[in-house]
Design an enzyme around this catalytic site. Structure first.
Site, PDB file in Angstrom:
ATOM      1  N   GLY A 173       3.966  -5.275  -8.007  1.00  0.00           N
ATOM      2  CA  GLY A 173       3.593  -6.289  -7.016  1.00  0.00           C
ATOM      3  C   GLY A 173       3.823  -5.684  -5.636  1.00  0.00           C
ATOM      4  N   LYS A 174       2.844  -5.854  -4.767  1.00  0.00           N
ATOM      5  CA  LYS A 174       2.925  -5.153  -3.479  1.00  0.00           C
ATOM      6  C   LYS A 174       4.141  -5.589  -2.655  1.00  0.00           C
ATOM      7  CE  LYS A 174      -2.055  -4.588  -3.429  1.00  0.00           C
ATOM      8  NZ  LYS A 174      -2.028  -3.224  -3.960  1.00  0.00           N
ATOM      9  N   GLY A 175       4.480  -6.880  -2.713  1.00  0.00           N
ATOM     10  CA  GLY A 175       5.608  -7.359  -1.926  1.00  0.00           C
ATOM     11  C   GLY A 175       6.910  -6.723  -2.381  1.00  0.00           C
ATOM     12  N   ALA A 176       7.169  -6.767  -3.692  1.00  0.00           N
ATOM     13  CA  ALA A 176       8.419  -6.203  -4.212  1.00  0.00           C
ATOM     14  C   ALA A 176       8.443  -4.684  -4.050  1.00  0.00           C
ATOM     15  CB  ALA A 176       8.583  -6.582  -5.681  1.00  0.00           C
ATOM     16  N   ASN A 177       7.307  -4.030  -4.275  1.00  0.00           N
ATOM     17  CA  ASN A 177       7.278  -2.566  -4.104  1.00  0.00           C
ATOM     18  C   ASN A 177       7.654  -2.199  -2.668  1.00  0.00           C
ATOM     19  OD1 ASN A 177       6.247  -2.565  -6.708  1.00  0.00           O
ATOM     20  ND2 ASN A 177       4.141  -2.070  -6.105  1.00  0.00           N
ATOM     21  N   THR A 185      -4.450   5.237   6.130  1.00  0.00           N
ATOM     22  CA  THR A 185      -4.048   6.295   5.196  1.00  0.00           C
ATOM     23  C   THR A 185      -5.304   6.820   4.509  1.00  0.00           C
ATOM     24  OG1 THR A 185      -3.650   4.714   3.413  1.00  0.00           O
ATOM     25  CG2 THR A 185      -1.773   5.277   4.806  1.00  0.00           C
ATOM     26  N   ASP A 240       2.242   1.243  -1.119  1.00  0.00           N
ATOM     27  CA  ASP A 240       3.380   0.339  -0.872  1.00  0.00           C
ATOM     28  C   ASP A 240       4.600   1.127  -0.389  1.00  0.00           C
ATOM     29  OD1 ASP A 240       1.815  -1.767  -1.738  1.00  0.00           O
ATOM     30  OD2 ASP A 240       2.457  -1.513  -3.821  1.00  0.00           O
TER      31      ASP A 240
HETATM   32  O1  RIB Z   1       0.018  -1.618  -4.976  1.00  0.00           O
HETATM   33  C1  RIB Z   1       0.367  -1.494  -6.328  1.00  0.00           C
HETATM   34  C2  RIB Z   1       0.592  -2.835  -6.922  1.00  0.00           C
HETATM   35  O2  RIB Z   1      -0.619  -3.547  -6.904  1.00  0.00           O
HETATM   36  C3  RIB Z   1       1.021  -2.815  -8.371  1.00  0.00           C
HETATM   37  O3  RIB Z   1       2.425  -2.745  -8.531  1.00  0.00           O
HETATM   38  C4  RIB Z   1       0.412  -4.077  -8.937  1.00  0.00           C
HETATM   39  O4  RIB Z   1       1.338  -5.055  -9.232  1.00  0.00           O
HETATM   40  C5  RIB Z   1      -0.574  -4.553  -7.869  1.00  0.00           C
HETATM   41  O5  RIB Z   1      -0.119  -5.666  -7.237  1.00  0.00           O
END
Ligand code: RIB
Length: 317
Positions: A50-54, A229, A262
């Site tokens: 998930g972009k937020g958690a990453n 990027t 991310d």
């Molecule tokens: O940017 C990568 C993310 O995009 C992945 O971790 C996936 O969950 C999607 O949201």
């Protein structure tokens, strides 16, 4: 390493992220399937993503105190995800448990590292403006707000509005791109996009030759800087009232590019929040993005501060 110059605060810098949490279901194949085709993968691997958690994890590993505003489902994966973020040192008080499933992403990567991602928003779609309003104190006391587009725009606009009122820098990674996002209602200090998102945002490819046109679009978008990027090519940064920067990248042989963007956004946000100028913050972000492509999954390979610093000397040119 170049010293931070924008702020001299002694406490750890605080970043608030409003964004998604997904369970990533990952398969690797020789070639991506064509429409209507069924193909076999060697195995299924589950990662957290998930972009937020990453991006929250990327900022935390650079030494920031990070609060994530978002939602998980009532399923087992949601509770486990919350605990994993706590172990990572991320503040989870504003991650709500919403009825239903935690968000999920179905990711397939081919032998060249090309990927296809299908996302089922699940609880991410339940992030409300009121969730953000409840977290106003965290936003008002942070050094930087970081947003992406995997949760509803109403929540994102509320967060940016609170930060704008307090003069807190707002960094937006408008991914996946949302054509209806109301840019006129907020101001963004920095927008981070890849090349295809840049075309969607600007209406034309962002190249040094059209720097003047990019700056005009930044006025319309109420944004200060556009960072683009470009994979293995230099990252471009168009400053609305200033220069164009071309930031060298780290040459790597990627094995999985999922999450690299991310790691870039989270590392940049952290360094910028810590007071680094635009250019050194982008150099660090280029390292973080490249290093993240060297391992599987979006979060495990995100580098920490020392790893990034050790690689700065190896940036091309
Ligand atoms: O940017 C990568 C993310 O995009 C992945 O971790 C996936 O969950 C999607 O949201």
């Amino acid at each position: 390493m170049k010293k931070a110059t924008r702020s001299k605060s002694k406490r750890a810098s605080r970043v608030v992220v409003v964004g998604s949490l997904n369970l990533d279901y990952f398969t690797r194949v020789e070639s991506l399937p064509r429409p209507g085709e069924t193909i076999a993968a060697d195995r299924l691997t589950r990662f957290r993503g998930g972009k937020g958690a990453n991006q929250a994890i990327a900022a935390s590993r650079q030494g920031c105190e990070v609060t994530l505003i978002g939602a998980v489902g009532t399923d087992e994966g949601g509770g486990a995800y919350r605990r994993a973020l706590e172990e990572e040192g991320i503040q989870t008080d504003h991650i709500r448990t919403a009825p239903g499933e935690t968000g999920a992403a179905f990711i397939t990567v081919d032998r060249d590292g090309e990927n296809m991602i299908v996302v089922a928003a699940g609880a991410n779609g339940e992030v409300r403006r009121a969730d953000v309003t409840r977290a106003a104190a965290a936003i008002e006391s942070c050094d930087l707000l970081l947003l992406q587009f995997e949760v509803p725009a109403t929540a994102l606009v509320e967060a940016a509005r609170i930060a704008n009122q307090c003069g807190i820098p707002v960094v937006i990674n408008p991914s996946p791109y949302l054509p209806t996002f109301p840019w006129q209602e907020i101001s963004a200090d920095v927008i981070i996009v890849n090349e295809s998102e840049a075309i969607e945002l600007l209406g034309f490819p962002a190249t040094p030759a059209v720097a003047k046109e990019v700056r005009e679009r930044l006025f319309e978008l109420r944004a200060g800087t556009l960072v683009v990027t470009r994979g293995s090519e230099e990252t471009l940064a168009f400053v609305r009232d200033g220069d164009l920067y071309e930031i060298p990248v780290l040459s790597v042989v990627p094995i999985d590019t999922v999450g690299a963007g991310d790691a870039f956004a989270g590392c940049f946000a952290a360094r910028y929040a810590q007071g680094h100028e635009l250019e050194p913050a982008l150099r660090a972000a280029n390292c973080a993005g490249a290093l993240t492509t060297l391992g599987a999954g979006a979060q495990d390979p995100i580098p920490d501060r020392d790893q990034v610093d050790r690689h700065l000397q190896f940036l091309d040119s």
